[in-house]
Structures are given as structure tokens and as C-alpha cells.
Scaffold this motif. Structure first.
Motif, PDB file in Angstrom:
ATOM      1  N   VAL A   1     -10.299  16.385   7.394  1.00  0.00           N
ATOM      2  CA  VAL A   1      -9.062  17.093   7.711  1.00  0.00           C
ATOM      3  C   VAL A   1      -8.620  16.787   9.147  1.00  0.00           C
ATOM      4  CG1 VAL A   1      -9.161  18.928   6.001  1.00  0.00           C
ATOM      5  CG2 VAL A   1     -10.491  19.166   8.089  1.00  0.00           C
ATOM      6  N   TYR A   2      -7.488  16.115   9.235  1.00  0.00           N
ATOM      7  CA  TYR A   2      -6.866  15.786  10.518  1.00  0.00           C
ATOM      8  C   TYR A   2      -5.368  15.973  10.374  1.00  0.00           C
ATOM      9  CZ  TYR A   2     -11.321  13.681  11.829  1.00  0.00           C
ATOM     10  OH  TYR A   2     -12.646  13.478  12.101  1.00  0.00           O
ATOM     11  N   ALA A   3      -4.723  16.391  11.469  1.00  0.00           N
ATOM     12  CA  ALA A   3      -3.296  16.704  11.412  1.00  0.00           C
ATOM     13  C   ALA A   3      -2.571  16.116  12.623  1.00  0.00           C
ATOM     14  CB  ALA A   3      -3.114  18.217  11.369  1.00  0.00           C
ATOM     15  N   ASP A   4      -1.258  16.312  12.664  1.00  0.00           N
ATOM     16  CA  ASP A   4      -0.416  15.942  13.810  1.00  0.00           C
ATOM     17  C   ASP A   4      -0.683  14.515  14.295  1.00  0.00           C
ATOM     18  OD1 ASP A   4       0.117  18.711  13.667  1.00  0.00           O
ATOM     19  OD2 ASP A   4      -1.392  19.151  15.201  1.00  0.00           O
ATOM     20  N   PRO A   5      -0.719  13.524  13.415  1.00  0.00           N
ATOM     21  CA  PRO A   5      -1.142  12.187  13.843  1.00  0.00           C
ATOM     22  C   PRO A   5      -0.088  11.466  14.681  1.00  0.00           C
ATOM     23  CG  PRO A   5      -0.363  12.115  11.584  1.00  0.00           C
ATOM     24  CD  PRO A   5      -0.366  13.563  11.982  1.00  0.00           C
ATOM     25  N   HIS A   6      -0.513  10.903  15.785  1.00  0.00           N
ATOM     26  CA  HIS A   6       0.350   9.983  16.551  1.00  0.00           C
ATOM     27  C   HIS A   6      -0.139   8.568  16.273  1.00  0.00           C
ATOM     28  CE1 HIS A   6       2.926   8.880  20.124  1.00  0.00           C
ATOM     29  NE2 HIS A   6       2.262   7.766  19.870  1.00  0.00           N
ATOM     30  N   ILE A   7       0.718   7.761  15.677  1.00  0.00           N
ATOM     31  CA  ILE A   7       0.359   6.391  15.338  1.00  0.00           C
ATOM     32  C   ILE A   7       1.022   5.433  16.327  1.00  0.00           C
ATOM     33  CG2 ILE A   7       2.261   6.086  13.692  1.00  0.00           C
ATOM     34  CD1 ILE A   7       0.287   4.456  11.954  1.00  0.00           C
ATOM     35  N   ALA A   8       0.313   4.379  16.711  1.00  0.00           N
ATOM     36  CA  ALA A   8       0.834   3.418  17.682  1.00  0.00           C
ATOM     37  C   ALA A   8       0.291   2.031  17.377  1.00  0.00           C
ATOM     38  CB  ALA A   8       0.443   3.835  19.098  1.00  0.00           C
ATOM     39  N   ALA A   9       1.059   1.017  17.752  1.00  0.00           N
ATOM     40  CA  ALA A   9       0.617  -0.370  17.664  1.00  0.00           C
ATOM     41  C   ALA A   9       0.315  -0.845  19.081  1.00  0.00           C
ATOM     42  CB  ALA A   9       1.688  -1.237  17.030  1.00  0.00           C
ATOM     43  N   ILE A  10      -0.937  -1.213  19.312  1.00  0.00           N
ATOM     44  CA  ILE A  10      -1.372  -1.667  20.639  1.00  0.00           C
ATOM     45  C   ILE A  10      -2.187  -2.938  20.459  1.00  0.00           C
ATOM     46  CG2 ILE A  10      -2.663  -1.084  22.722  1.00  0.00           C
ATOM     47  CD1 ILE A  10      -2.248   1.883  22.037  1.00  0.00           C
ATOM     48  N   GLY A  11      -1.746  -4.023  21.086  1.00  0.00           N
ATOM     49  CA  GLY A  11      -2.433  -5.295  20.901  1.00  0.00           C
ATOM     50  C   GLY A  11      -2.325  -5.740  19.461  1.00  0.00           C
TER      51      GLY A  11
ATOM     52  N   ARG B   1      -5.450  20.262   6.709  1.00  0.00           N
ATOM     53  CA  ARG B   1      -4.431  19.258   6.447  1.00  0.00           C
ATOM     54  C   ARG B   1      -5.045  17.864   6.560  1.00  0.00           C
ATOM     55  NH1 ARG B   1      -0.887  21.777  11.193  1.00  0.00           N
ATOM     56  NH2 ARG B   1      -3.003  21.650  12.044  1.00  0.00           N
ATOM     57  N   GLU B   2      -4.404  16.909   5.946  1.00  0.00           N
ATOM     58  CA  GLU B   2      -4.936  15.547   5.962  1.00  0.00           C
ATOM     59  C   GLU B   2      -3.838  14.557   6.351  1.00  0.00           C
ATOM     60  OE1 GLU B   2      -6.607  15.284   2.077  1.00  0.00           O
ATOM     61  OE2 GLU B   2      -4.679  15.230   1.049  1.00  0.00           O
ATOM     62  N   THR B   3      -4.256  13.445   6.952  1.00  0.00           N
ATOM     63  CA  THR B   3      -3.321  12.474   7.512  1.00  0.00           C
ATOM     64  C   THR B   3      -2.976  11.382   6.516  1.00  0.00           C
ATOM     65  OG1 THR B   3      -3.930  12.863   9.811  1.00  0.00           O
ATOM     66  CG2 THR B   3      -3.112  10.673   9.276  1.00  0.00           C
ATOM     67  N   CYS B   4      -1.680  11.085   6.425  1.00  0.00           N
ATOM     68  CA  CYS B   4      -1.173  10.086   5.487  1.00  0.00           C
ATOM     69  C   CYS B   4      -0.204   9.141   6.198  1.00  0.00           C
ATOM     70  CB  CYS B   4      -0.433  10.766   4.335  1.00  0.00           C
ATOM     71  SG  CYS B   4      -1.421  12.000   3.463  1.00  0.00           S
ATOM     72  N   ILE B   5       0.068   8.003   5.567  1.00  0.00           N
ATOM     73  CA  ILE B   5       1.041   7.030   6.068  1.00  0.00           C
ATOM     74  C   ILE B   5       1.910   6.588   4.898  1.00  0.00           C
ATOM     75  CG2 ILE B   5       1.394   4.760   7.127  1.00  0.00           C
ATOM     76  CD1 ILE B   5      -1.323   5.041   8.456  1.00  0.00           C
ATOM     77  N   SER B   6       3.208   6.460   5.147  1.00  0.00           N
ATOM     78  CA  SER B   6       4.148   5.951   4.143  1.00  0.00           C
ATOM     79  C   SER B   6       5.124   4.986   4.814  1.00  0.00           C
ATOM     80  CB  SER B   6       4.946   7.098   3.511  1.00  0.00           C
ATOM     81  OG  SER B   6       4.106   8.005   2.822  1.00  0.00           O
ATOM     82  N   PRO B   7       5.662   4.027   4.073  1.00  0.00           N
ATOM     83  CA  PRO B   7       6.724   3.173   4.617  1.00  0.00           C
ATOM     84  C   PRO B   7       7.965   4.001   4.923  1.00  0.00           C
ATOM     85  CG  PRO B   7       5.748   2.181   2.659  1.00  0.00           C
ATOM     86  CD  PRO B   7       5.244   3.588   2.716  1.00  0.00           C
ATOM     87  N   MET B   8       8.684   3.616   5.973  1.00  0.00           N
ATOM     88  CA  MET B   8       9.940   4.274   6.331  1.00  0.00           C
ATOM     89  C   MET B   8      11.015   3.204   6.483  1.00  0.00           C
ATOM     90  SD  MET B   8      10.822   6.858   9.508  1.00  0.00           S
ATOM     91  CE  MET B   8      11.530   5.645  10.626  1.00  0.00           C
ATOM     92  N   ARG B   9      12.177   3.440   5.883  1.00  0.00           N
ATOM     93  CA  ARG B   9      13.216   2.414   5.848  1.00  0.00           C
ATOM     94  C   ARG B   9      14.573   2.966   6.300  1.00  0.00           C
ATOM     95  NH1 ARG B   9      10.092   1.973   1.147  1.00  0.00           N
ATOM     96  NH2 ARG B   9       8.892   0.023   1.022  1.00  0.00           N
ATOM     97  N   PHE B  10      15.448   2.047   6.660  1.00  0.00           N
ATOM     98  CA  PHE B  10      16.803   2.374   7.090  1.00  0.00           C
ATOM     99  C   PHE B  10      17.800   1.736   6.128  1.00  0.00           C
ATOM    100  CE2 PHE B  10      14.035   2.458  10.707  1.00  0.00           C
ATOM    101  CZ  PHE B  10      14.507   3.467  11.539  1.00  0.00           C
ATOM    102  N   ASP B  11      18.973   2.363   5.993  1.00  0.00           N
ATOM    103  CA  ASP B  11      20.013   1.720   5.207  1.00  0.00           C
ATOM    104  C   ASP B  11      20.852   0.806   6.108  1.00  0.00           C
ATOM    105  OD1 ASP B  11      21.909   3.244   6.560  1.00  0.00           O
ATOM    106  OD2 ASP B  11      22.336   4.573   4.869  1.00  0.00           O
ATOM    107  N   ALA B  12      21.875   0.182   5.552  1.00  0.00           N
ATOM    108  CA  ALA B  12      22.679  -0.794   6.292  1.00  0.00           C
ATOM    109  C   ALA B  12      23.415  -0.170   7.471  1.00  0.00           C
ATOM    110  CB  ALA B  12      23.671  -1.465   5.349  1.00  0.00           C
ATOM    111  N   ASP B  13      23.637   1.144   7.415  1.00  0.00           N
ATOM    112  CA  ASP B  13      24.340   1.832   8.489  1.00  0.00           C
ATOM    113  C   ASP B  13      23.401   2.479   9.501  1.00  0.00           C
ATOM    114  OD1 ASP B  13      26.948   1.256   7.506  1.00  0.00           O
ATOM    115  OD2 ASP B  13      26.678   2.821   5.978  1.00  0.00           O
ATOM    116  N   GLY B  14      22.091   2.233   9.363  1.00  0.00           N
ATOM    117  CA  GLY B  14      21.127   2.763  10.309  1.00  0.00           C
ATOM    118  C   GLY B  14      20.613   4.151  10.004  1.00  0.00           C
ATOM    119  N   ARG B  15      21.009   4.692   8.862  1.00  0.00           N
ATOM    120  CA  ARG B  15      20.476   5.999   8.471  1.00  0.00           C
ATOM    121  C   ARG B  15      19.047   5.851   7.953  1.00  0.00           C
ATOM    122  NH1 ARG B  15      26.077   6.604   6.510  1.00  0.00           N
ATOM    123  NH2 ARG B  15      25.405   5.432   4.675  1.00  0.00           N
TER     124      ARG B  15
END
Length: 325
Positions: free
Chosen positions: A42-52, A292-306
Motif C-alpha cells: 500500500v502506497y499513495a500520493d505517487p510522484h513520478i519522474a524521469a531522471i537519466g 491505497r495502492e499506486t497505479c500508472i495509466s497512459p495519458m493523452r491529449f486531443d488535437a486541441d490540447g485538451r
């Protein structure tokens, strides 16, 4: 006659297949079998980052009534799928003199060839510094960066956004959203210049990204113990706002077996327009706002940036970071 019969039979077969296909695709999506969490336990409030060449997650350690955790861990991954526990990187009882419990909602920022770790401790916001993303992190101030009671609401949920020009902005707060520009040292700011505002529906967990010149301020709505916990966003041409809330459905919301999906962070795969959202949900099964448990999902934008609504049932495929030589 035989030819007509064969044609009718063929047509009938095609019609049946078409009807069956329509029925299959009209069925509602499976909302009873969510992908497993990316971190065990059980882990919550995840901050994800790309480093190196790696991804990192900095979460809250969950599983106690009243969220009384006392230490923080770090997790690393080469591909967003396989995660390694890097161990405890900051422990309140041994590394702090001014707080011993309520270790919540950390965030990471990189500048000056240093790693700056922002966190909530006993409803104050602190900062720690390390030479590596996996720590160990040390308290450079001996006191909170933002003290409890400095503004309305709780002084929790810090997030630092470093802009293209190197300027860094600290966002934080439950009840109100607060933002202040950090000094170049990343461990101090002029608290008299804190700006406070409350977007419609805002509760906590602010997070900022920048894409194609637009600043996206995202936050969690409702309470983390509420199954309706979800994520909304607003946009601006400035990191200080004003921000205009996006209309339409939430960016992130639970469905079916997924409850309480929120308190997120977002990572962009370097050199691409691929984005992923990390968040927590109630543990499946039998979870709640303290488990609570930590998950990851893809996130996408439409052509107008929404930002398009996230599918919490979509599995993440391995992604590698290509580091420029």
C-alpha cells in the motif's frame, strides 16, 4: 436457383456475423478486473519522474489510520513496468528535528546538479537535498520551508515545477491552492509573495505540467477517503495563472472496481509526446482512504490540447528512455 440459394446463405451468414460483432462491441467494458498496482503493498500520493535513463516513483507509505507514516521510500524502473524498491530515503524520526510523523505526499525536482525532495511532515512542508535521486536526503534548513498555519487550509502536498528558463515554482495546499516562486537555491522563497486561489472543485494535490506553451494545473477533487476522488485541470499561459478550468469529465476518475482514483502526478517520456499519469486508488479488494495502492495509466491529449479522460483499465506497456549521447 442453386446460385441464388448460395448467395442467400452467404448473405445470411454475413448478416449474422455482423449482428454478433455489433453485440460484442456494444458490450460494456470489463470494470471488474483492473490491472494490478505497479508497486507491491500500500502506497499513495505517487510522484513520478524521469531522471537519466530511469523512471522514479516517490510515494507516501500507506496503511495506517490517520496516515501516521514516518518515512519515505523511492522506487526505480527502466520501463514503467518493473519497479525496484530503493529503500528508505528519508526518515522523519532520524533525519528531522522538527517533525516525527505524518510523512505525506513527496515530490522531486532537479536543478543545480542536485536533487530536491519536497514533502509534508506533521502538516508542514519541508525540503531535503541529495546528490542522487535515490538519496540519502538531508534536511538543509532545520525547520519547515512552509510552516503549518501559513495560509488557509493545510500546508501539504508540495509540487515543484521547473520551467524552461530554470525558474522553479512551488505549488501546495489542501483547501486552497498556493504557488510561490522559489529562490535559485531551491530551498528558500519569499513567503510574502505566496499567491493563494481556489479553482472550482479544488481540494488538494496540485501538479503542473507544460506542453506546447500551455501550463496545465491539475488537482484532486473530493476527499481521498471518498470513492468519488478524482482529478481535474485548468490551463494558463503563465505558471502563476490565472488558470481557466477545463470543461467536461474529469481527467481521472474511478469506475467499477476502481475507487478513489486520484492524487496523481504526470511524467513525459523524454524526447517524445508520450505521457503517463501515476495515481493511487483504493486497494483492491477491501481498500479505503488509508489503504491505497499506486497505479500508472497512459495519458493523452486531443488535437486541441485538451487532456482526454484516462482509462484506468488500460495496461501500461514497457517504455524505455532514450538518452541522447
Amino acid at each position: 436457383m442453386k446460385k441464388r440459394i448460395h448467395l442467400l446463405a452467404a448473405y445470411s451468414t454475413m448478416l449474422v456475423l455482423s449482428i454478433l460483432s455489433t453485440i460484442v462491441y456494444a458490450q460494456p467494458a470489463d470494470t471488474l478486473h483492473a490491472p494490478p498496482p505497479v508497486l507491491p503493498g500500500v502506497y499513495a500520493d505517487p510522484h513520478i519522474a524521469a531522471i537519466g535513463n530511469k523512471f522514479y516513483i516517490y510515494p507516501t507509505t500507506d496503511g495506517t489510520e490517520g496516515w501516521m507514516s514516518t518515512s519515505f521510500t523511492c522506487w526505480s524502473s527502466p520501463d514503467l513496468v518493473k519497479w525496484k524498491n530503493e529503500g528508505v530515503i528519508f526518515d522523519l524520526p532520524s533525519d528531522l528535528t522538527w517533525a516525527k510523523a505524518r510523512a505525506w505526499a513527496p515530490a522531486i525536482a532537479v536543478k543545480n546538479n542536485k536533487y530536491y525532495y519536497y514533502y509534508s511532515a506533521d502538516v508542514n512542508i519541508g525540503v531535503a537535498v541529495a546528490d542522487k535521486p535515490t538519496g540519502p536526503f538531508k534536511d538543509p534548513l532545520g525547520k519547515p520551508l512552509i510552516k503549518r498555519g501559513s495560509r488557509k487550509g493545510q500546508m501539504i502536498d508540495p509540487m515543484v515545477f521547473v520551467d524552461d528558463d530554470g525558474a522553479a515554482y512551488l505549488y501546495f495546499g489542501q483547501g486552497n491552492c498556493n504557488v510561490v516562486k522559489l529562490n535559485d537555491d531551491m530551498i528558500s522563497c519569499d513567503t510574502s509573495k505566496i499567491m493563494s486561489f481556489r479553482p472550482e472543485g479544488y481540494n488538494e494535490g496540485p501538479f503542473v505540467i507544460k506542453r506546447k506553451g500551455i501550463y496545465y494545473l491539475m488537482w484532486s477533487e473530493y476527499d481521498t477517503r471518498d470513492p468519488r476522488y478524482s482529478v481535474a485541470y485548468a490551463t494558463s499561459r503563465s505558471p502563476l495563472g490565472p488558470f481557466v478550468k477545463a470543461q467536461g469529465p474529469p481527467v481521472l476518475k474511478g469506475k467499477g472496481v476502481v475507487k478513489g482514483a486520484g492524487h496523481h502526478s504526470v511524467v513525459q517520456v523524454p524526447g517524445t509526446d508520450q505521457w503517463f499519469i501515476a495515481y493511487h486508488r483504493f486497494k483492491i479488494p477491501d481498500g479505503n482512504g488509508y489503504n491505497r495502492e499506486t497505479c500508472i495509466s497512459p495519458m493523452r491529449f486531443d488535437a486541441d490540447g485538451r487532456i482526454l479522460p484516462v482509462n484506468v483499465f488500460e495496461k501500461v506497456k514497457p517504455v524505455k528512455i532514450k538518452v541522447a549521447k
